[in-house]
Design a protein around this motif. Structure first.
Motif, PDB file in Angstrom:
ATOM      1  N   VAL A   1       0.956  -1.184  -0.204  1.00 34.96           N
ATOM      2  CA  VAL A   1      -0.136   0.005  -0.143  1.00 34.96           C
ATOM      3  C   VAL A   1       0.988   1.205   0.034  1.00 34.96           C
ATOM      4  N   PRO A   2       1.945   1.304   0.800  1.00 37.45           N
ATOM      5  CA  PRO A   2       2.648   2.736   0.929  1.00 37.45           C
ATOM      6  C   PRO A   2       3.326   3.032  -0.375  1.00 37.45           C
ATOM      7  N   ASN A   3       3.592   1.812  -1.327  1.00 39.19           N
ATOM      8  CA  ASN A   3       4.183   2.010  -2.459  1.00 39.19           C
ATOM      9  C   ASN A   3       3.423   2.000  -3.620  1.00 39.19           C
ATOM     10  N   THR A   4       2.149   1.965  -3.362  1.00 38.73           N
ATOM     11  CA  THR A   4       1.260   2.245  -4.791  1.00 38.73           C
ATOM     12  C   THR A   4       0.427   3.396  -4.719  1.00 38.73           C
ATOM     13  N   GLY A   5       0.847   4.302  -4.054  1.00 32.95           N
ATOM     14  CA  GLY A   5      -0.150   5.580  -3.743  1.00 32.95           C
ATOM     15  C   GLY A   5      -0.819   6.042  -4.863  1.00 32.95           C
ATOM     16  N   ALA A   6      -0.124   5.954  -5.996  1.00 28.74           N
ATOM     17  CA  ALA A   6      -0.731   6.856  -7.262  1.00 28.74           C
ATOM     18  C   ALA A   6      -1.903   5.877  -7.741  1.00 28.74           C
ATOM     19  N   VAL A   7      -1.672   4.547  -7.776  1.00 29.10           N
ATOM     20  CA  VAL A   7      -3.113   3.920  -8.102  1.00 29.10           C
ATOM     21  C   VAL A   7      -4.217   4.093  -7.138  1.00 29.10           C
ATOM     22  N   PHE A   8      -3.910   4.181  -5.976  1.00 29.98           N
ATOM     23  CA  PHE A   8      -4.925   4.427  -4.975  1.00 29.98           C
ATOM     24  C   PHE A   8      -5.624   6.074  -5.262  1.00 29.98           C
ATOM     25  N   ALA A   9      -4.550   6.914  -5.517  1.00 34.27           N
ATOM     26  CA  ALA A   9      -5.450   8.074  -5.751  1.00 34.27           C
ATOM     27  C   ALA A   9      -5.982   8.170  -7.255  1.00 34.27           C
ATOM     28  N   ALA A  10      -5.510   7.454  -8.030  1.00 35.28           N
ATOM     29  CA  ALA A  10      -6.157   7.165  -9.468  1.00 35.28           C
ATOM     30  C   ALA A  10      -7.648   6.946  -9.330  1.00 35.28           C
ATOM     31  N   ILE A  11      -7.765   5.539  -8.637  1.00 34.92           N
ATOM     32  CA  ILE A  11      -9.058   4.862  -8.516  1.00 34.92           C
ATOM     33  C   ILE A  11      -9.749   5.577  -7.607  1.00 34.92           C
ATOM     34  N   GLY A  12      -9.309   6.099  -6.528  1.00 35.54           N
ATOM     35  CA  GLY A  12     -10.198   7.022  -5.596  1.00 35.54           C
ATOM     36  C   GLY A  12     -10.899   8.355  -6.306  1.00 35.54           C
ATOM     37  N   ALA A  13     -10.036   9.221  -7.095  1.00 38.91           N
ATOM     38  CA  ALA A  13     -10.474  10.261  -7.760  1.00 38.91           C
ATOM     39  C   ALA A  13     -11.584   9.833  -8.874  1.00 38.91           C
TER      40      ALA A  13
ATOM     41  N   VAL B   1     -15.921  19.705  -7.590  1.00 38.46           N
ATOM     42  CA  VAL B   1     -15.082  18.393  -8.147  1.00 38.46           C
ATOM     43  C   VAL B   1     -14.037  19.104  -9.335  1.00 38.46           C
ATOM     44  N   LEU B   2     -14.579  20.487  -9.845  1.00 37.44           N
ATOM     45  CA  LEU B   2     -13.492  20.886 -10.896  1.00 37.44           C
ATOM     46  C   LEU B   2     -12.285  20.952 -10.166  1.00 37.44           C
ATOM     47  N   LEU B   3     -12.218  21.679  -9.029  1.00 35.37           N
ATOM     48  CA  LEU B   3     -11.052  21.854  -8.391  1.00 35.37           C
ATOM     49  C   LEU B   3     -10.221  20.570  -7.844  1.00 35.37           C
ATOM     50  N   LEU B   4     -11.072  19.621  -7.570  1.00 39.84           N
ATOM     51  CA  LEU B   4     -10.294  18.260  -7.195  1.00 39.84           C
ATOM     52  C   LEU B   4      -9.863  17.714  -8.459  1.00 39.84           C
ATOM     53  N   PHE B   5     -10.708  17.585  -9.478  1.00 44.68           N
ATOM     54  CA  PHE B   5     -10.184  17.158 -10.602  1.00 44.68           C
ATOM     55  C   PHE B   5      -8.995  17.944 -11.336  1.00 44.68           C
ATOM     56  N   VAL B   6      -8.754  19.233 -11.280  1.00 42.39           N
ATOM     57  CA  VAL B   6      -7.777  19.672 -11.658  1.00 42.39           C
ATOM     58  C   VAL B   6      -6.264  19.447 -10.816  1.00 42.39           C
ATOM     59  N   GLY B   7      -6.807  19.313  -9.450  1.00 42.85           N
ATOM     60  CA  GLY B   7      -5.619  18.896  -8.539  1.00 42.85           C
ATOM     61  C   GLY B   7      -5.130  17.406  -8.868  1.00 42.85           C
ATOM     62  N   LEU B   8      -6.032  16.624  -9.162  1.00 44.32           N
ATOM     63  CA  LEU B   8      -5.818  15.215  -9.360  1.00 44.32           C
ATOM     64  C   LEU B   8      -5.587  14.861 -10.609  1.00 44.32           C
TER      65      LEU B   8
ATOM     66  N   ARG C   1      -4.260  20.156 -23.251  1.00 42.27           N
ATOM     67  CA  ARG C   1      -4.911  19.070 -22.930  1.00 42.27           C
ATOM     68  C   ARG C   1      -5.818  19.095 -21.863  1.00 42.27           C
ATOM     69  N   SER C   2      -5.658  20.074 -20.778  1.00 43.75           N
ATOM     70  CA  SER C   2      -6.247  20.356 -19.757  1.00 43.75           C
ATOM     71  C   SER C   2      -7.773  20.862 -19.987  1.00 43.75           C
ATOM     72  N   ALA C   3      -7.584  21.778 -21.021  1.00 42.48           N
ATOM     73  CA  ALA C   3      -8.823  22.650 -21.669  1.00 42.48           C
ATOM     74  C   ALA C   3     -10.002  21.632 -22.095  1.00 42.48           C
ATOM     75  N   PHE C   4      -9.285  20.535 -22.973  1.00 39.71           N
ATOM     76  CA  PHE C   4     -10.278  19.532 -23.412  1.00 39.71           C
ATOM     77  C   PHE C   4     -10.651  18.474 -22.448  1.00 39.71           C
TER      78      PHE C   4
END
Lengths: 297, 317
Positions: free
Chosen positions: A209-221, A275-282, B121-124
């Motif tokens: 788990v500590p070494n696969t943070g990216a996939v957790f973030a991806a699936i979570g988001a 959600v847009l902000l979350l989306f941009v961040g992640l 990429r982000s805009a689309f």
């Protein structure tokens, strides 16, 4: 090959506005940039329209001419959303937050455990279990909304948070993605953990788990986004307005008689901006998640 | 003594079940919670629906009136059901190629651009975070609202074109333009990301080799290197596009229904199914039959498409 030579042969696919470009290619690059800029602006227009309408007054919206920007931004519209007498927006927002957060956490936990078990624990019927899980990938979730409703209503979960949350927790796609990631995890690291006396759960929890943070973030988001934006299931199960999510509330207000336009768009802004902000961040993780979704077909 | 002769028999049954080093136990500890949920909320409902589909189940989930294949016969001869399949086909004919071409084009263009790649990429990609409900609201009430103040009509008026009531007329069926542009806006970024990932997996050495062989950059490399290398991605994109179009519900429901009623036209399969199962009749028997017919159709289409693409792939090699 020297690097200069490599640079020259690579040139055709790299492109861009170099100094020694042939005129035709240069024209192509300019045309491409113009189209991309126009397209990008065009794609951002709907977001502008949401905010513009949310900040306008009713008379401004009713005008015959297109209003570019309200004369005075009506921030009051955002507060009015929550005192709307037709639709319980505050409750809907709370429901949406609860449903999305709980659904995301539980989906990730359940799918990560299952993915690890299928990837790493040898078991005679592992293949059969995998097959049963993956077979549900072939059945589009939306087609099962009638069957699932039959099940959930017989449990008495109509118009309840349980009914909104629980049926959506069992995502074969998430299991599949986790299984793929965990299969690629270096076995040496896990072996080292075992030698240090860790069991299956210890290895999973302390090493994998500590070494696969990216996939957790991806699936979570991705789960959070899908959960927040879901419409059909919340519509079917939320028969009482108190169990509406924000999407169902927006839809009910859109299709009602005489909605207040600026409040409607203010509510849409409230439903979209977080959600847009979350989306941009992640974004990076979400992109990686989608990329692996695509490669699985 | 017995342990040497018959080790398996001497082990108590729970040890055998638990497996070597308790592996079976651990397997189920990890996979069990998910798997049980999958059985309860996916497999049992499907079986239950299969059962319901043979009954007259109006307003009930525990029917007693067995009707055999009657629900299937009703569905398959119902002109509304058949026209919902027609609506899907028409929608797919528009949305699949348009989204495919646009997302591929965007990916190619962005991949070749040197500056502001991340911005484009982000805009689309950003619209994929928006819900269909919100997009429907914007399309229905701000862009295609049919009033002179709507964005589409405002732009048309610059060219001297009169007001168009986009969603309230059926001839010409402008609502298709509304629905297709909406889904295109919302989805194209997702497929663009898939194509961009596919493009980045193409080894640069192929382009170098082509350049040495005298292939002209542009159409020739696109036709003979880029597109063939993207075949797997293209196949995935096509399957996803088709399945997603088949499941269209949100934007149809939210742009076309008004004052709580949905027009009789432009009902894709899920909208039709929704009104059968949750409309006035609450006919869950017929709804279940419909769900099973649709699930079988989607499965068949997916399998056929994958097989077709794989065969073509095999033939080329």
């Amino acid at each position: 090959m020297t690097s200069a030579a490599a640079q020259r042969v690579r040139a055709p696919h790299l492109s861009g506005g170099g100094v020694r470009q042939p005129p035709l290619e240069r024209a192509g690059a300019i045309l491409r940039t113009v189209l991309l800029v126009l397209g990008a602006l065009l794609f951002l227009i709907p977001f502008y329209l949401i905010i513009r309408t949310a900040l306008a007054t009713e008379p401004e919206i009713a005008e015959l001419e297109f209003t570019l920007w309200p004369a005075k931004a009506q921030w009051q519209n955002f507060a009015d959303v929550f005192s709307n007498s037709q639709v319980p927006f505050a409750r809907a927002l709370l429901n949406s937050v609860l449903v999305s957060v709980v659904q995301t956490v539980l989906t990730v936990v359940l799918a990560a455990l299952a993915g690890y078990g299928l990837a790493r624990i040898p078991y005679r019927y592992s293949g059969l279990v995998s097959g049963l899980v993956l077979a549900t990938l072939m059945i589009p979730a939306a087609v099962t909304f009638v069957p699932t409703f039959v099940m959930v209503s017989s449990l008495g979960w109509v118009s309840s948070l349980r009914g909104l949350i629980i049926p959506g927790l069992f995502s074969a796609l998430a299991v599949f993605l986790f299984r793929q990631q965990f299969s690629d995890f270096p076995r040496d690291l896990e072996e080292a953990g075992r030698i240090d006396g860790l069991g299956y759960f210890g290895v999973f929890w302390r090493i994998v788990v500590p070494n696969t943070g990216a996939v957790f973030a991806a699936i979570g988001a991705i789960t959070f986004l899908a959960s927040w934006n879901a419409f059909l299931w919340p519509l079917v199960i939320g028969q009482d307005p108190n169990s509406w999510t924000i999407q169902v509330a927006l839809s009910a207000y859109t299709t009602s008689q005489n909605p207040n336009y600026s409040q409607l768009f203010a509510a849409a802004t409230i439903a979209t901006v977080p959600v847009l902000l979350l989306f941009v961040g992640l974004q990076r993780f979400i992109r990686q998640g989608y990329e692996s979704t695509g490669s699985t077909g | 003594m017995s342990s040497a002769a018959a080790p398996a028999a001497s082990r108590p049954w729970w040890r055998v079940l638990a497996g070597n080093q308790n592996r079976n136990l651990w397997f189920w500890a990890f996979v069990g919670p998910f798997f049980v949920g999958l059985l309860i909320f996916v497999y049992i409902p499907i079986l239950w629906s299969l059962y319901l589909s043979f009954f007259d189940a109006r307003n009930t989930v525990t029917p007693t009136d067995f009707v055999g294949l009657q629900n299937y016969a009703t569905m398959l001869t119902d002109p509304n059901f058949l026209s919902s399949l027609g609506t899907f086909a028409l929608f797919a004919v528009f949305i699949v190629p348009v989204t495919f071409v646009f997302s591929l084009g965007l990916a190619l263009a962005i991949n070749r651009t040197r500056w502001f790649q991340a911005f484009y990429r982000s805009a689309f990609f950003l619209p994929t975070a928006c819900s269909y409900v919100v997009a429907s609201l914007v399309w229905k009430m701000a862009i295609f609202n049919g009033l002179p103040s709507g964005l589409a009509n405002t732009v048309l008026s610059w060219f001297g074109i009169g007001n168009i009531a986009w969603l309230s007329i059926t001839d010409p069926p402008w609502y298709w333009l509304v629905l297709v542009t909406l889904r295109l806006w919302l989805q194209v970024g997702f497929y663009m990301i898939l194509f961009l990932a596919g493009l980045q997996r193409i080894p640069p050495i192929l382009y170098e080799a082509a350049a040495i062989d005298g292939a002209k950059p542009g159409w020739q490399t696109l036709r003979y290197i880029t597109l063939p290398q993207l075949r797997a991605t293209s196949a995935a994109v096509l399957v996803l596009l088709l399945i997603n179009a088949f499941q269209a519900f949100d934007e149809f429901y939210n742009t076309l229904s008004s004052f709580g009623s949905y027009p009789p036209y432009a009902r894709p399969p899920l909208v039709y199914l929704y009104f059968i199962a949750f409309g006035r009749e609450q006919n869950l028997g017929q709804g279940s039959a419909g769900a099973i017919i649709l699930a079988v159709l989607v499965g068949l289409v997916t399998i056929l498409q994958l097989r077709f693409l794989r065969e073509r792939d095999g033939a080329r090699r």
